[in-house]
Write a protein that holds these residues in place. Structure first.
Motif, PDB file in Angstrom:
ATOM      1  N   SER A  31       0.827  -1.208   0.000  1.00 26.91           N
ATOM      2  CA  SER A  31       0.000   0.000   0.000  1.00 26.91           C
ATOM      3  C   SER A  31       0.863   1.261   0.000  1.00 26.91           C
ATOM      4  N   VAL A  32       1.893   1.268   0.839  1.00 25.05           N
ATOM      5  CA  VAL A  32       2.784   2.424   0.921  1.00 25.05           C
ATOM      6  C   VAL A  32       3.589   2.574  -0.374  1.00 25.05           C
ATOM      7  N   LEU A  33       4.031   1.458  -0.935  1.00 24.10           N
ATOM      8  CA  LEU A  33       4.758   1.506  -2.208  1.00 24.10           C
ATOM      9  C   LEU A  33       3.900   2.147  -3.292  1.00 24.10           C
ATOM     10  N   HIS A  34       2.628   1.778  -3.330  1.00 22.92           N
ATOM     11  CA  HIS A  34       1.711   2.344  -4.332  1.00 22.92           C
ATOM     12  C   HIS A  34       1.562   3.850  -4.138  1.00 22.92           C
ATOM     13  N   GLN A  35       1.373   4.259  -2.881  1.00 27.74           N
ATOM     14  CA  GLN A  35       1.229   5.696  -2.586  1.00 27.74           C
ATOM     15  C   GLN A  35       2.429   6.498  -3.068  1.00 27.74           C
ATOM     16  N   VAL A  36       3.627   5.983  -2.803  1.00 32.71           N
ATOM     17  CA  VAL A  36       4.846   6.718  -3.123  1.00 32.71           C
ATOM     18  C   VAL A  36       5.099   6.748  -4.633  1.00 32.71           C
ATOM     19  N   VAL A  37       4.798   5.656  -5.328  1.00 34.12           N
ATOM     20  CA  VAL A  37       4.973   5.629  -6.784  1.00 34.12           C
ATOM     21  C   VAL A  37       4.008   6.608  -7.454  1.00 34.12           C
ATOM     22  N   VAL A  38       2.749   6.629  -7.013  1.00 33.23           N
ATOM     23  CA  VAL A  38       1.769   7.573  -7.564  1.00 33.23           C
ATOM     24  C   VAL A  38       2.207   9.010  -7.300  1.00 33.23           C
ATOM     25  N   ASN A  39       2.713   9.254  -6.094  1.00 30.71           N
ATOM     26  CA  ASN A  39       3.205  10.588  -5.736  1.00 30.71           C
ATOM     27  C   ASN A  39       4.383  10.999  -6.614  1.00 30.71           C
ATOM     28  N   TYR A  40       5.307  10.075  -6.828  1.00 29.69           N
ATOM     29  CA  TYR A  40       6.488  10.370  -7.654  1.00 29.69           C
ATOM     30  C   TYR A  40       6.077  10.725  -9.080  1.00 29.69           C
ATOM     31  N   LEU A  41       5.182   9.943  -9.656  1.00 28.46           N
ATOM     32  CA  LEU A  41       4.754  10.190 -11.031  1.00 28.46           C
ATOM     33  C   LEU A  41       3.959  11.494 -11.150  1.00 28.46           C
ATOM     34  N   ALA A  42       3.150  11.791 -10.128  1.00 29.90           N
ATOM     35  CA  ALA A  42       2.392  13.047 -10.132  1.00 29.90           C
ATOM     36  C   ALA A  42       3.341  14.240 -10.075  1.00 29.90           C
ATOM     37  N   ASN A  43       4.397  14.107  -9.280  1.00 31.17           N
ATOM     38  CA  ASN A  43       5.361  15.208  -9.144  1.00 31.17           C
ATOM     39  C   ASN A  43       6.201  15.414 -10.399  1.00 31.17           C
ATOM     40  N   GLN A  44       6.247  14.396 -11.273  1.00 28.70           N
ATOM     41  CA  GLN A  44       6.988  14.528 -12.532  1.00 28.70           C
ATOM     42  C   GLN A  44       6.179  15.259 -13.606  1.00 28.70           C
ATOM     43  N   ARG A  45       4.876  15.360 -13.412  1.00 26.92           N
ATOM     44  CA  ARG A  45       4.023  15.966 -14.436  1.00 26.92           C
ATOM     45  C   ARG A  45       4.301  17.466 -14.558  1.00 26.92           C
ATOM     46  N   GLN A  46       4.424  17.923 -15.801  1.00 23.17           N
ATOM     47  CA  GLN A  46       4.706  19.344 -16.016  1.00 23.17           C
ATOM     48  C   GLN A  46       3.462  20.197 -15.806  1.00 23.17           C
ATOM     49  N   GLY A  47       2.302  19.662 -16.151  1.00 22.65           N
ATOM     50  CA  GLY A  47       1.063  20.416 -15.969  1.00 22.65           C
ATOM     51  C   GLY A  47       0.975  21.652 -16.842  1.00 22.65           C
ATOM     52  N   THR A  48       1.564  21.591 -18.050  1.00 28.88           N
ATOM     53  CA  THR A  48       1.576  22.771 -18.922  1.00 28.88           C
ATOM     54  C   THR A  48       0.515  22.718 -20.017  1.00 28.88           C
TER      55      THR A  48
END
Length: 207
Positions: A31-48
């Protein structure tokens, strides 16, 4: 405590190392691994991403036909969303997708990822990762000798520019230092290769 063989760059066993249970021997928390991977990928998004709404597209200032008597549905502008060349409904606009996670959650995820590599047998400890010149072939030969997977993360003890540059143009091979490793890169790699000196630093920092 898990014991693992220490190899040299030729793939020969030169000893054994006992890994710290608190880091390399815990039960992986999915569960924690999933949370952190989703967080990492979200933080990589440029959002432009950005598209135009009906107020931003050019044209459409004139009412295309009178309100009544034409047999057509009433229209106020040729740039309404249902028209070709019209604006986009609920158009995506630049935004920040990043968010923070609790530091304890990140540490638990990293320990879970490292322990998972030990359990699956995908952790290789090298006596030393010694590259003294810019030579890609040295790294390629080493990875073949130790039977590393296609995607390999090499954790270095210190910032060895020769090693980093020699690995840079090998597809699927990535390097990191103890202070830059992250859960996503560990899980994404088929094989995790750690220099013996780096193991001690990881245990010192995360124990």
């Amino acid at each position: 405590m898990p014991n693992i063989a220490v190899l040299d760059m030729a793939g020969k066993s030169v000893g054994e190392i006992t890994l710290n249970d608190a880091i390399f021997g815990i039960e992986p928390n999915a569960s924690v691994l999933h949370q952190v991977v989703v967080n990492y990928l979200a933080n990589q998004r440029q959002g432009t991403q950005s598209t135009l709404t009906r107020t931003e597209v050019s044209g459409g200032g004139k009412k295309p036909w009178r309100q009544k008597g034409t047999g057509h549905a009433r229209q106020g502008s040729t740039r309404a969303p249902q028209w070709t060349h019209g604006g986009i409904v609920h158009a995506p606009k630049p935004r920040d997708y990043s968010y923070d996670l609790n530091k304890k959650v990140k540490r638990l995820a990293l320990k879970s990822a490292l322990s998972d590599k030990v359990i699956s047998g995908d952790l290789i400890v090298l006596d030393e990762f010694k590259v003294e010149t810019y030579k890609t072939k040295t790294v390629v030969d080493c990875l073949e000798a130790i039977k590393a997977g296609k995607k390999t993360l090499i954790v270095l003890e210190d910032n060895n520019n020769f090693a980093v540059k020699s690995c840079a143009n090998i597809p699927g091979v990535k390097t990191a230092q103890v202070n830059t490793i992250n859960t996503y890169d560990i899980l994404n790699a088929d094989t995790l290769v750690i220099a013996k000196g780096a193991v001690g630093k990881i245990e010192e920092v995360y124990a």
